[in-house]
Motif scaffolding. Structure first.
Motif, short mmCIF file in Angstrom:
data_model
loop_
_atom_site.label_atom_id
_atom_site.label_comp_id
_atom_site.label_asym_id
_atom_site.label_seq_id
_atom_site.Cartn_x
_atom_site.Cartn_y
_atom_site.Cartn_z
N LYS A 99 1.19 -1.23 -0.27
CA LYS A 99 -0.05 -0.13 -0.04
C LYS A 99 1.21 1.40 -0.15
CE LYS A 99 -3.73 2.48 2.49
NZ LYS A 99 -4.56 2.24 3.63
N ALA A 100 1.96 1.45 0.65
CA ALA A 100 2.68 2.18 0.75
C ALA A 100 3.55 3.24 -0.58
CB ALA A 100 3.46 2.60 1.79
N GLN A 101 4.16 1.88 -1.26
CA GLN A 101 4.64 1.67 -2.55
C GLN A 101 3.31 2.44 -3.27
OE1 GLN A 101 5.76 -2.52 -3.23
NE2 GLN A 101 8.00 -1.37 -2.87
N ARG A 102 2.28 1.92 -3.56
CA ARG A 102 1.40 2.27 -4.12
C ARG A 102 0.03 3.39 -3.82
NH1 ARG A 102 -1.98 -1.98 -2.86
NH2 ARG A 102 -3.76 -0.68 -1.83
N LEU A 103 0.45 4.51 -2.80
CA LEU A 103 0.12 5.29 -2.77
C LEU A 103 1.26 6.34 -3.03
CD1 LEU A 103 -1.37 5.83 1.10
CD2 LEU A 103 -2.23 5.85 -1.28
N ILE A 104 2.56 6.26 -3.13
CA ILE A 104 3.61 7.21 -3.54
C ILE A 104 3.57 6.91 -5.33
CG2 ILE A 104 6.35 7.63 -4.28
CD1 ILE A 104 6.40 6.32 -1.01
N GLN A 105 3.07 6.27 -5.52
CA GLN A 105 2.98 5.81 -7.36
C GLN A 105 1.62 6.66 -7.24
OE1 GLN A 105 2.34 2.22 -8.76
NE2 GLN A 105 2.03 3.16 -10.91
N LEU A 106 1.14 6.58 -6.32
CA LEU A 106 -0.39 7.24 -6.70
C LEU A 106 -0.67 8.93 -6.98
CD1 LEU A 106 -3.48 6.51 -7.36
CD2 LEU A 106 -4.07 6.78 -5.35
N GLU A 163 -10.38 4.94 -14.59
CA GLU A 163 -8.09 4.23 -15.14
C GLU A 163 -7.07 4.50 -13.93
OE1 GLU A 163 -9.71 8.57 -18.01
OE2 GLU A 163 -8.98 9.26 -16.19
N LEU A 164 -7.30 5.42 -12.79
CA LEU A 164 -6.26 5.07 -11.90
C LEU A 164 -6.33 3.24 -12.08
CD1 LEU A 164 -6.01 7.92 -9.41
CD2 LEU A 164 -4.95 7.73 -11.78
N ALA A 165 -7.20 2.77 -11.47
CA ALA A 165 -7.33 0.86 -11.23
C ALA A 165 -6.61 0.86 -11.99
CB ALA A 165 -8.79 0.80 -10.85
N ASP A 166 -6.99 0.93 -13.19
CA ASP A 166 -6.25 0.34 -14.73
C ASP A 166 -4.93 0.34 -14.79
OD1 ASP A 166 -9.30 -0.27 -15.30
OD2 ASP A 166 -9.35 0.82 -16.62
N GLU A 167 -4.63 1.45 -14.52
CA GLU A 167 -3.10 2.15 -14.60
C GLU A 167 -2.27 1.12 -13.51
OE1 GLU A 167 -0.88 6.20 -15.65
OE2 GLU A 167 -2.87 5.65 -15.92
N CYS A 168 -2.75 1.42 -11.88
CA CYS A 168 -1.52 1.22 -11.08
C CYS A 168 -2.38 -0.94 -10.62
CB CYS A 168 -2.59 1.51 -9.59
SG CYS A 168 -2.38 2.80 -9.34
N LEU A 172 0.77 9.97 -9.97
CA LEU A 172 0.43 10.16 -11.32
C LEU A 172 -0.63 10.77 -11.12
CD1 LEU A 172 -1.32 6.35 -11.23
CD2 LEU A 172 0.70 7.37 -13.12
N VAL A 173 -1.59 11.23 -9.45
CA VAL A 173 -2.77 12.47 -9.60
C VAL A 173 -1.78 13.65 -9.49
CG1 VAL A 173 -4.31 10.69 -8.47
CG2 VAL A 173 -2.27 12.59 -7.37
N ASN A 174 -0.15 13.71 -9.78
CA ASN A 174 0.37 15.46 -10.31
C ASN A 174 0.04 15.61 -11.60
OD1 ASN A 174 0.27 16.13 -7.02
ND2 ASN A 174 2.67 15.71 -7.10
N GLU A 175 0.47 14.45 -12.03
CA GLU A 175 0.95 14.05 -13.64
C GLU A 175 -0.33 15.01 -14.59
OE1 GLU A 175 1.80 10.79 -14.91
OE2 GLU A 175 3.74 10.90 -13.65
N ARG A 176 -1.50 15.02 -14.47
CA ARG A 176 -2.97 15.17 -14.18
C ARG A 176 -3.48 15.83 -14.01
NH1 ARG A 176 -3.92 8.81 -15.99
NH2 ARG A 176 -1.56 9.01 -15.40
N LYS A 177 -4.60 16.63 -15.43
CA LYS A 177 -5.73 17.59 -14.70
C LYS A 177 -7.01 16.90 -13.54
CE LYS A 177 -4.63 21.66 -17.28
NZ LYS A 177 -4.52 22.61 -17.81
N THR A 178 -7.28 16.23 -14.69
CA THR A 178 -8.15 15.08 -14.15
C THR A 178 -8.54 14.28 -14.63
OG1 THR A 178 -9.43 15.67 -15.92
CG2 THR A 178 -10.14 17.19 -14.45
#
Length: 317
Positions: free
Chosen positions: A3-10, A24-29, A13-19
């Motif tokens: 979970k810790a690694q997923r949160l860092i990745q998350l 979308e995030l579930a598929d990417e992760c 990810l959210v910083n890279e895009r406006k919306t």
């Protein structure tokens, strides 16, 4: 992935895009929709400001500033970064308001006790001194915004005269505690340097696609323009200095590299200057009194003579 690694990745990810949407995030992760919902709730609990918009075209977005993921620093890196932040503390005004204080507080708070003690001790031995100025800079951030998202601004600039100008800011730099803005000036039809504290008024103007200079500033960098001299439009400066004149000129960054020193301690300055720096040079070399003799250019020498004659009138009676 835990979970810790997923949160860092998350966070990244959210910083890279406006919306974004949950799916979308579930598929990417590579996780289920339910897991992604839990992870987004975890981000909210960590302080990441997420905003959800329901409906067919809805989704999530980061509400305010983007948040960086955790970063690991060595002891030396942490010390260097903290001291770099401290070097800005003596500036009365910065273009990014109080973010320096906030960042330093967060950074210091999470340091190990031993490293805090080391930094506290080091601050008693190292000071990044900036000459104190009480000048107001109400348009510092406005000029930076105009350089970051290139667009012209209309300013009232007060130096020897008060003039209205339309300029296209390229960037900002600071020297000896003062802030300067390099910009293309439509009035002068050339690049000019403006003291930010002398900008009395500023109005944002819409981007004009038909103006070539506006497009020019989008790809320009501030660094090459600092004390930049156009070889086709320069004046040859020659100044003879006493030993005391050498000492005082060595504290001026743009002059120090041009001083030739002789055995008796006296010196000679030979370098090129832009005509736009003549007004500044008059006051600077007059301030050195008999420690400096400006020989060239002839125009600068004449301006100094005129200023001396004006000053003499004050002391004739």
């Amino acid at each position: 992935m835990n979970k810790a690694q997923r949160l860092i990745q998350l966070i990244m990810l959210v910083n890279e895009r406006k919306t974004f949407t949950i799916q979308e995030l579930a598929d990417e992760c590579g996780v289920s929709r339910r897991t992604m919902i839990r992870d987004l709730m975890g981000l909210s609990e960590l302080g990441v400001p997420l905003y959800s918009q329901p409906g067919p075209g809805g989704g999530y977005r980061v509400l305010r500033d983007k948040v960086l993921p955790p970063i690991l620093f060595t002891e030396h890196e942490a010390t260097a970064l903290f001291l770099a932040g401290q070097s800005l503390m003596n500036y009365r005004q910065l273009p990014f308001d109080n973010e320096v204080n906030s960042a330093l507080h967060k950074f210091y708070h999470y340091l190990p006790k031993e490293l805090k003690q080391k930094i506290d001790y080091m601050q008693q031995k190292i000071v990044f001194w900036v000459p104190p100025h009480q000048l107001e800079l109400p348009h510092l951030k406005g000029l930076l915004d105009a350089a970051l998202e290139p667009h012209p601004v209309q300013i009232i600039y007060e130096a020897s005269q008060r003039k209205e100008r339309i300029i296209h800011p390229i960037g900002l730099y600071t020297m000896n505690g003062l802030w300067y803005c390099q910009a293309y000036c439509e009035l002068a039809q050339d690049h000019r340097v403006f003291r930010v504290d002398r900008v009395q008024e500023l109005v944002d103007l819409p981007q004009k696609d038909d103006v070539e200079t506006t497009k020019l500033t989008e790809n320009e960098n501030i660094r090459p323009w600092i004390m930049r001299m156009d070889e086709t439009d320069t004046l040859k400066l020659e100044v003879h200095l006493t030993a005391e004149g050498v000492r005082r000129c060595q504290s001026e960054l743009w002059l120090s590299s041009s001083i030739q020193t002789f055995e008796d301690g006296s010196g000679l300055i030979r370098r090129s200057i832009s005509p736009s720096y003549q007004s500044w040079a008059v006051h600077f070399f007059l301030g050195l009194g008999a420690e400096a003799n400006v020989c060239q250019p002839a125009g600068l020498r004449s301006l100094i003579q005129e200023k001396l004659q004006q000053m003499l009138k004050f002391y004739q009676n």
